[in-house]
Structure formats: C-alpha cells, structure tokens
Design a protein around this motif. Structure first.
Motif, short mmCIF file in Angstrom:
data_model
loop_
_atom_site.label_atom_id
_atom_site.label_comp_id
_atom_site.label_asym_id
_atom_site.label_seq_id
_atom_site.Cartn_x
_atom_site.Cartn_y
_atom_site.Cartn_z
N ALA A 1 1.33 -1.37 0.26
CA ALA A 1 -0.29 -0.20 -0.02
C ALA A 1 1.09 0.98 0.28
CB ALA A 1 -0.80 0.31 1.25
N ASP A 2 0.42 1.70 -0.68
CA ASP A 2 0.99 3.40 -0.94
C ASP A 2 0.50 3.75 -0.09
OD1 ASP A 2 2.59 6.13 -1.51
OD2 ASP A 2 2.06 5.00 -3.51
N SER A 3 1.47 4.88 0.76
CA SER A 3 0.88 5.71 1.90
C SER A 3 0.67 6.73 2.08
CB SER A 3 1.80 5.75 3.00
OG SER A 3 3.17 6.51 2.85
N GLY A 4 0.89 7.45 0.52
CA GLY A 4 -0.21 8.59 -0.20
C GLY A 4 -1.05 8.19 -0.60
N TRP A 5 -1.71 7.63 -0.62
CA TRP A 5 -3.41 7.00 -1.63
C TRP A 5 -3.90 6.29 -0.53
CZ3 TRP A 5 -4.79 3.26 -4.30
CH2 TRP A 5 -4.33 1.88 -4.24
N ALA A 6 -3.29 5.43 0.26
CA ALA A 6 -4.03 4.49 1.07
C ALA A 6 -2.99 4.09 2.28
CB ALA A 6 -4.50 3.35 0.61
N ARG A 7 -3.71 3.95 3.59
CA ARG A 7 -2.74 4.17 4.66
C ARG A 7 -2.31 2.33 5.02
NH1 ARG A 7 -6.40 8.37 8.94
NH2 ARG A 7 -5.70 9.73 7.60
N SER A 8 -3.79 1.45 4.18
CA SER A 8 -3.53 0.11 4.61
C SER A 8 -3.98 -0.61 3.41
CB SER A 8 -4.49 -0.26 5.53
OG SER A 8 -5.79 -0.27 5.67
N LEU A 9 -3.55 -2.18 3.78
CA LEU A 9 -3.47 -3.14 2.73
C LEU A 9 -5.12 -2.88 1.84
CD1 LEU A 9 -1.14 -6.18 2.66
CD2 LEU A 9 -1.39 -4.14 0.99
N ASP A 10 -6.57 -2.99 2.87
CA ASP A 10 -7.22 -3.04 3.03
C ASP A 10 -7.71 -2.28 2.38
OD1 ASP A 10 -7.42 -5.75 4.03
OD2 ASP A 10 -8.34 -4.98 5.98
N LEU B 1 -10.24 1.27 -1.84
CA LEU B 1 -10.25 1.86 -3.31
C LEU B 1 -9.79 1.39 -4.20
CD1 LEU B 1 -10.06 5.31 -3.21
CD2 LEU B 1 -7.85 4.72 -3.20
N PHE B 2 -8.79 0.40 -4.73
CA PHE B 2 -9.41 0.19 -6.10
C PHE B 2 -10.12 -0.23 -6.85
CE2 PHE B 2 -7.94 -2.67 -9.62
CZ PHE B 2 -7.27 -2.15 -10.68
N TRP B 3 -10.93 -1.14 -5.73
CA TRP B 3 -12.36 -1.93 -6.40
C TRP B 3 -13.13 -0.57 -6.96
CZ3 TRP B 3 -16.77 -2.29 -3.99
CH2 TRP B 3 -18.66 -3.28 -4.74
N LYS B 4 -13.56 0.43 -6.06
CA LYS B 4 -14.63 1.81 -5.90
C LYS B 4 -13.89 2.16 -7.40
CE LYS B 4 -16.43 1.40 -1.31
NZ LYS B 4 -16.59 2.75 -0.27
N GLN B 5 -12.91 2.61 -7.63
CA GLN B 5 -12.55 3.41 -8.82
C GLN B 5 -12.37 2.75 -9.84
OE1 GLN B 5 -9.02 5.11 -7.04
NE2 GLN B 5 -10.01 6.88 -5.76
#
Length: 205
Positions: A98-107, A112-116
């Motif tokens: 997980a890139d801390s720039g756009w997500a704080r955790s793997l979940d 976020l990927f699933w929604k976008q």
C-alpha cells in the motif's frame, strides 16, 4: 392334459408391440429461447442468470436449456448488485503493498481500487442514478443519469441528424440544436442543467 396345455396357451398374457408410423409433419421440440444469443464464457453464465431472473426461470423449465449446470447456484454476483454477498462476487483486488500517499493499509488500498477501477465503480454510479425525464405511461421516453451526467440510460429518445452542422471548429458544443433531440416524457430541466457542471467538448484522445 392336452386340453390344459391348450387353455394355458389361449389365456396366457401376452404383449403386442406396435410401431407408430412416423408423422412427416411432426416437428422436433425446440428451445423456448434462442440461447445462442447468450455468448458468454461458461464461468460467467451463473452471474448472468443471477441478474436475469426471467431467463433463469425459463431455462429451469426448458429441458433443452444448455445452462442447467449454471442453475445449481445463482448466488454469484458481479459486485455492483444491491444484495451481492462480498464472498460471492466475481473478483476482488489483491494488493501486496500500500502506498501511504493514497491508502493507509492494504485493506484500504484494495477497497479504493475496487471502487475506482472495478465493479465497485459501477455500483457507486448506479446508486447515483436519478430520473431527469420521467415517463408518464408505458412506451414513453425516459432519461436517467448519474451525478454530473457521467453516465446516462435512455429509452425511446430520438436524435434528428438529418442536417448535421459541419465546421472546422475542433471542439463544437452546439452540434445538436433545440428541437433536434426529444421524446415523450416529463423533463426536469433544472435538474438536467444542474448536473451539467462537468460538461466538456467531445474529444478524441
């Protein structure tokens, strides 16, 4: 003794086998639906039938339906349906980092990927759908759009393209004039104009 043998032969049960002549006008049974139009990979058929209950019902009643195996479990869903069980949906992204720039955790990254970029995006757009032109009777026109008119679903609308306006202007926004698009429905003009804030010229990338 001979009389008893004769009587036993006369009164013994027997079966007469007759052959029914073929009827030249008899037509072999045909499927109730043209299943060849369902051109899907076999693993996708259960998802299709789950979203098309009428087709699933006719298939269940039709002895010639080729999708009997897919009817065994109709709980599979793509992910955008309202009652879709997350464990039964078609797929879910798997992230290893997980890139801390756009997500704080793997979940959070997976969600976020699933929604976008997955069926979660479709689910959110469908939840935004609102009626902008309402049909007043069966067979009328209708228009439903999601926020900012990014996606619309229309029925029985017409476009008059008999006199297209051609020019050298690259980004032309008035290609369709008043009276050249319409139908028979009750238009909410204010709502339609209000959702056009993301409008831009049609472009080719």
């Amino acid at each position: 003794m001979l009389l008893l043998v004769a009587l036993s032969i006369v009164f013994s049960p027997f079966v007469v086998i007759t052959e029914t002549p073929e009827n030249p006008h008899h037509k072999p049974p045909t499927p109730t639906l043209n299943y060849s139009t369902i051109s899907l990979s076999p693993e996708h058929v259960p998802y299709f039938l789950n979203n098309n209950k009428r087709v699933a019902k006719r298939c269940r009643l039709d002895p010639l339906c080729p999708f009997k195996d897919a009817l065994q479990d109709l709980s599979f869903c793509w992910g955008y349906e309202k009652n879709c069980d997350p464990e039964k949906r078609f797929s879910y992204p798997m992230c290893t980092k997980a890139d801390s720039g756009w997500a704080r955790s793997l979940d959070a990254a997976q969600e976020l990927f699933w929604k976008q970029a997955d069926f979660g995006y479709v689910k959110e757009r469908l939840s935004e759908l609102k009626t902008l032109c309402k049909a007043t009777r069966p067979g009328d026109s209708s228009l439903k759009c999601c926020s900012h008119i990014r996606f619309c679903k229309a029925t029985n609308l017409y476009l008059d393209l008999r006199k297209p306006r051609r020019s050298h202007e690259r980004y032309k926004e008035d290609f369709i004039q008043a009276g050249e698009i319409g139908g028979h429905c009750k238009l909410n003009k204010e709502a339609l104009v209000g959702e056009g804030d993301h409008k831009s010229p049609l472009q080719s990338w």
